[in-house]
Scaffold this active site. Structure first.
Site, PDB file in Angstrom:
ATOM      1  N   PRO A  80      35.179  52.963  58.261  1.00  0.00           N
ATOM      2  CA  PRO A  80      33.852  52.168  58.183  1.00  0.00           C
ATOM      3  C   PRO A  80      33.429  50.729  58.594  1.00  0.00           C
ATOM      4  O   PRO A  80      34.052  50.071  59.269  1.00  0.00           O
ATOM      5  CB  PRO A  80      34.515  51.861  56.665  1.00  0.00           C
ATOM      6  CG  PRO A  80      37.044  51.989  56.825  1.00  0.00           C
ATOM      7  CD  PRO A  80      36.870  52.659  57.819  1.00  0.00           C
ATOM      8  N   SER A 109      31.932  52.179  54.355  1.00  0.00           N
ATOM      9  CA  SER A 109      32.086  50.974  53.741  1.00  0.00           C
ATOM     10  C   SER A 109      31.561  50.261  52.406  1.00  0.00           C
ATOM     11  O   SER A 109      30.412  50.894  52.041  1.00  0.00           O
ATOM     12  CB  SER A 109      31.318  50.001  54.686  1.00  0.00           C
ATOM     13  OG  SER A 109      31.222  49.080  54.535  1.00  0.00           O
ATOM     14  N   LEU A 131      37.459  49.934  49.958  1.00  0.00           N
ATOM     15  CA  LEU A 131      36.788  48.886  49.329  1.00  0.00           C
ATOM     16  C   LEU A 131      37.985  47.856  49.650  1.00  0.00           C
ATOM     17  O   LEU A 131      38.892  47.584  49.714  1.00  0.00           O
ATOM     18  CB  LEU A 131      37.829  49.715  47.822  1.00  0.00           C
ATOM     19  CG  LEU A 131      37.829  48.759  46.740  1.00  0.00           C
ATOM     20  CD1 LEU A 131      35.983  48.738  45.878  1.00  0.00           C
ATOM     21  CD2 LEU A 131      39.186  49.338  45.740  1.00  0.00           C
ATOM     22  N   TYR A 132      36.982  46.898  49.299  1.00  0.00           N
ATOM     23  CA  TYR A 132      37.097  45.274  48.816  1.00  0.00           C
ATOM     24  C   TYR A 132      36.741  44.924  47.427  1.00  0.00           C
ATOM     25  O   TYR A 132      36.702  45.546  47.046  1.00  0.00           O
ATOM     26  CB  TYR A 132      36.798  44.419  49.832  1.00  0.00           C
ATOM     27  CG  TYR A 132      35.770  44.581  51.241  1.00  0.00           C
ATOM     28  CD1 TYR A 132      36.680  43.824  51.352  1.00  0.00           C
ATOM     29  CD2 TYR A 132      35.048  45.017  51.751  1.00  0.00           C
ATOM     30  CE1 TYR A 132      37.011  43.911  53.436  1.00  0.00           C
ATOM     31  CE2 TYR A 132      34.415  45.071  53.591  1.00  0.00           C
ATOM     32  CZ  TYR A 132      35.619  44.549  53.988  1.00  0.00           C
ATOM     33  OH  TYR A 132      35.876  44.785  55.051  1.00  0.00           O
ATOM     34  N   THR A 158      41.017  47.557  52.249  1.00  0.00           N
ATOM     35  CA  THR A 158      40.930  46.744  53.495  1.00  0.00           C
ATOM     36  C   THR A 158      42.022  45.667  52.367  1.00  0.00           C
ATOM     37  O   THR A 158      41.254  45.337  52.383  1.00  0.00           O
ATOM     38  CB  THR A 158      39.385  46.867  53.936  1.00  0.00           C
ATOM     39  OG1 THR A 158      39.211  47.198  54.216  1.00  0.00           O
ATOM     40  CG2 THR A 158      39.938  45.134  54.932  1.00  0.00           C
ATOM     41  N   ARG A 167      34.562  34.146  64.074  1.00  0.00           N
ATOM     42  CA  ARG A 167      33.478  34.949  64.386  1.00  0.00           C
ATOM     43  C   ARG A 167      32.564  34.741  65.689  1.00  0.00           C
ATOM     44  O   ARG A 167      30.987  34.609  64.291  1.00  0.00           O
ATOM     45  CB  ARG A 167      33.244  36.693  63.568  1.00  0.00           C
ATOM     46  CG  ARG A 167      34.300  37.395  63.221  1.00  0.00           C
ATOM     47  CD  ARG A 167      33.725  38.682  62.688  1.00  0.00           C
ATOM     48  NE  ARG A 167      34.715  39.385  61.639  1.00  0.00           N
ATOM     49  CZ  ARG A 167      34.418  40.223  60.712  1.00  0.00           C
ATOM     50  NH1 ARG A 167      33.593  40.640  60.644  1.00  0.00           N
ATOM     51  NH2 ARG A 167      36.034  40.549  59.557  1.00  0.00           N
ATOM     52  N   LYS A 235      44.491  49.870  54.625  1.00  0.00           N
ATOM     53  CA  LYS A 235      44.601  49.656  55.657  1.00  0.00           C
ATOM     54  C   LYS A 235      44.543  47.877  55.764  1.00  0.00           C
ATOM     55  O   LYS A 235      43.715  47.362  55.474  1.00  0.00           O
ATOM     56  CB  LYS A 235      42.892  49.769  55.651  1.00  0.00           C
ATOM     57  CG  LYS A 235      42.114  50.179  57.034  1.00  0.00           C
ATOM     58  CD  LYS A 235      41.307  50.246  56.950  1.00  0.00           C
ATOM     59  CE  LYS A 235      40.052  49.986  58.209  1.00  0.00           C
ATOM     60  NZ  LYS A 235      40.008  48.494  58.631  1.00  0.00           N
ATOM     61  N   SER A 257      45.820  48.545  60.810  1.00  0.00           N
ATOM     62  CA  SER A 257      45.113  48.245  61.715  1.00  0.00           C
ATOM     63  C   SER A 257      44.788  47.078  61.922  1.00  0.00           C
ATOM     64  O   SER A 257      44.885  46.690  61.049  1.00  0.00           O
ATOM     65  CB  SER A 257      43.412  48.784  60.329  1.00  0.00           C
ATOM     66  OG  SER A 257      42.315  48.167  61.076  1.00  0.00           O
ATOM     67  N   HIS A 259      42.095  45.475  61.876  1.00  0.00           N
ATOM     68  CA  HIS A 259      40.145  45.370  61.348  1.00  0.00           C
ATOM     69  C   HIS A 259      39.530  45.226  62.902  1.00  0.00           C
ATOM     70  O   HIS A 259      38.663  44.120  62.915  1.00  0.00           O
ATOM     71  CB  HIS A 259      39.608  44.052  60.803  1.00  0.00           C
ATOM     72  CG  HIS A 259      38.914  43.754  59.765  1.00  0.00           C
ATOM     73  ND1 HIS A 259      39.106  43.868  58.711  1.00  0.00           N
ATOM     74  CD2 HIS A 259      37.806  44.279  60.050  1.00  0.00           C
ATOM     75  CE1 HIS A 259      38.466  43.635  57.400  1.00  0.00           C
ATOM     76  NE2 HIS A 259      37.256  43.964  58.391  1.00  0.00           N
ATOM     77  N   GLY A 292      39.919  50.462  69.298  1.00  0.00           N
ATOM     78  CA  GLY A 292      40.652  51.349  69.793  1.00  0.00           C
ATOM     79  C   GLY A 292      40.274  51.786  71.032  1.00  0.00           C
ATOM     80  O   GLY A 292      40.534  52.178  71.913  1.00  0.00           O
ATOM     81  N   ARG A 294      39.174  54.967  72.946  1.00  0.00           N
ATOM     82  CA  ARG A 294      37.856  55.329  72.749  1.00  0.00           C
ATOM     83  C   ARG A 294      38.364  56.607  74.007  1.00  0.00           C
ATOM     84  O   ARG A 294      36.188  57.125  73.970  1.00  0.00           O
ATOM     85  CB  ARG A 294      37.194  54.491  74.037  1.00  0.00           C
ATOM     86  CG  ARG A 294      37.383  53.321  73.653  1.00  0.00           C
ATOM     87  CD  ARG A 294      35.995  52.634  72.661  1.00  0.00           C
ATOM     88  NE  ARG A 294      36.101  51.957  72.385  1.00  0.00           N
ATOM     89  CZ  ARG A 294      36.139  50.613  70.875  1.00  0.00           C
ATOM     90  NH1 ARG A 294      37.776  51.980  70.345  1.00  0.00           N
ATOM     91  NH2 ARG A 294      36.484  49.632  70.520  1.00  0.00           N
TER      92      ARG A 294
END
Length: 372
Positions: A80, A109, A131-132, A158, A167, A235, A257, A259, A292, A294
């Site tokens: 998500p 999400s 879901l939050y 989550t 951030r 999660k 995770s 996040h 991560g 890739r």
């Protein structure tokens, strides 16, 4: 670089960076504080090496799998990520179609620019709903019931966001969602103050502080199970201690995770925390990895460490920004092809043949007795 020249999913990011406004690109790209974990999420994979087996007939390779009883074409699924129409006008709808075409799972999400129902209307497909838990539990009940009705197959809770990580790119950019977009899942609900909040400094942090329930605890897993028949994936698990509690509380699965390194900086890369969690659950529930990934080689390494599958986030957003649905389809196909090639070169013909003996990790060295 043109999309036609892209040879791996990482190259989509440069195209996306050119296309997107600075504020939006940095919203997707940035991590918390010093961004140590953001870098580590990638670099940790480079410290895990292969032990390939040779002279095995790899004419036929099967990478299909079953997750929670559902058949998918590969162990590569879509994580998500919020507000996808900031990346491309078709946003979540394009990603849903690409995931369906690839016969894999998309996780929608809560903070999407397309509603639960709009994504479901794109056609058949396996979809999970992220879901939050909001302070107003009626909002949670509404979202879960809508996801059930629309045919979503699981809830990804989550659990690592009682407060939003710092951030700094978003603070500097005074991040806000473009005025032409809305969080579709909350239309008609009593969250009218949201638009005003989003225009403030570090708007997303203020939004989370105002609406997300900081009191969320393990007992709420039991509560969620009373309002839905859908399996619940937790999660944000990073430790053996929490993995054991997740099993005890009836979680159907775990997503290891951090996040996307957007919450607490200086936590280990997801791949570094994976094996501890896998060992703790003792095979009772599936464990997935988010963070991560890739390359197809990364997928193989995660499975060798015990993951049942992986979820990929940012590369999907970058490929969406670069070329819409076609970009996402190309990204999924490239990861699939790389993973299948890795299996062949390691001598594995099916997912069950991928074992811990196919890799060596840095922490293995501690078990080697040094010469005196």
């Amino acid at each position: 670089m043109e999309v036609s020249q892209v040879t791996n999913v990482m190259e989509f990011e440069a195209i996306a960076k050119k296309k997107l406004p600075k504020m939006i690109y940095e919203y997707y790209a940035s991590g918390a504080e010093d961004e140590w974990t953001l870098k580590e999420n990638r670099s940790a994979f480079s410290r895990i090496l292969f032990r390939p087996r040779i002279l095995i007939d790899v004419t036929n390779i099967d990478i299909s799998m079953t997750i929670l009883g559902f058949n998918v074409s590969m162990p590569i699924m879509i994580a998500p990520t919020g507000m996808q129409k900031m990346a491309h006008p078709e946003g979540e709808l394009a990603i849903a179609r690409a995931a369906s075409s690839a016969s894999t799972i998309m996780t929608l999400s809560s903070a999407s620019n397309s509603s639960i129902e709009e994504v479901a209307s794109t056609g058949p497909g396996l979809r999970f709903f992220q879901l939050y838990v909001y302070k107003d539990r009626n909002v949670v009940i509404n979202l879960v019931k809508r996801a059930e009705k629309a045919g979503y197959e699981a809830i990804a809770l989550t659990a690592d966001t009682p407060r939003l990580g710092r951030r700094e790119a978003d603070i500097k950019n005074r991040f806000n969602m473009p005025p032409n977009l809305t969080l579709k899942n909350f239309e008609g609900m009593d969250i009218a103050k949201f638009d005003k909040i989003m225009n403030a400094d570090s708007g997303l942090a203020k939004y989370v502080a105002g609406l997300i329930d900081r009191s969320l605890s393990w007992k709420d897993i039991a509560w969620l199970k009373t309002i839905t028949h859908l399996p619940i994936l937790v999660k944000g698990v990073m430790t053996a201690e929490d993995a054991k509690i997740a099993v005890q509380t009836g979680a159907a699965g775990i997503i290891v995770s951090n996040h996307g390194a957007r919450q607490l900086d200086y936590v280990p890369a997801s791949i570094m925390a994976l094996e501890e969690v896998v060992q703790a659950v003792q095979g009772k529930i599936p464990v997935f990895l988010d963070g991560g990934v890739r390359r197809g080689t990364d997928v193989f390494k995660a499975l060798a460490l015990g993951a049942a599958g992986i979820f990929v986030g940012r590369p999907i957003v970058w490929s969406l920004a670069a070329d819409g649905e076609a970009g996402v389809s190309k990204a999924l196909q490239m990861l699939r092809d790389e993973f299948e090639l890795t299996m062949a070169l390691c001598g594995c013909r099916s997912l069950k043949e991928i074992t811990r003996k196919h890799i060596t990790a840095p922490w293995d060295r501690a078990q080697i007795t040094p010469r005196l």
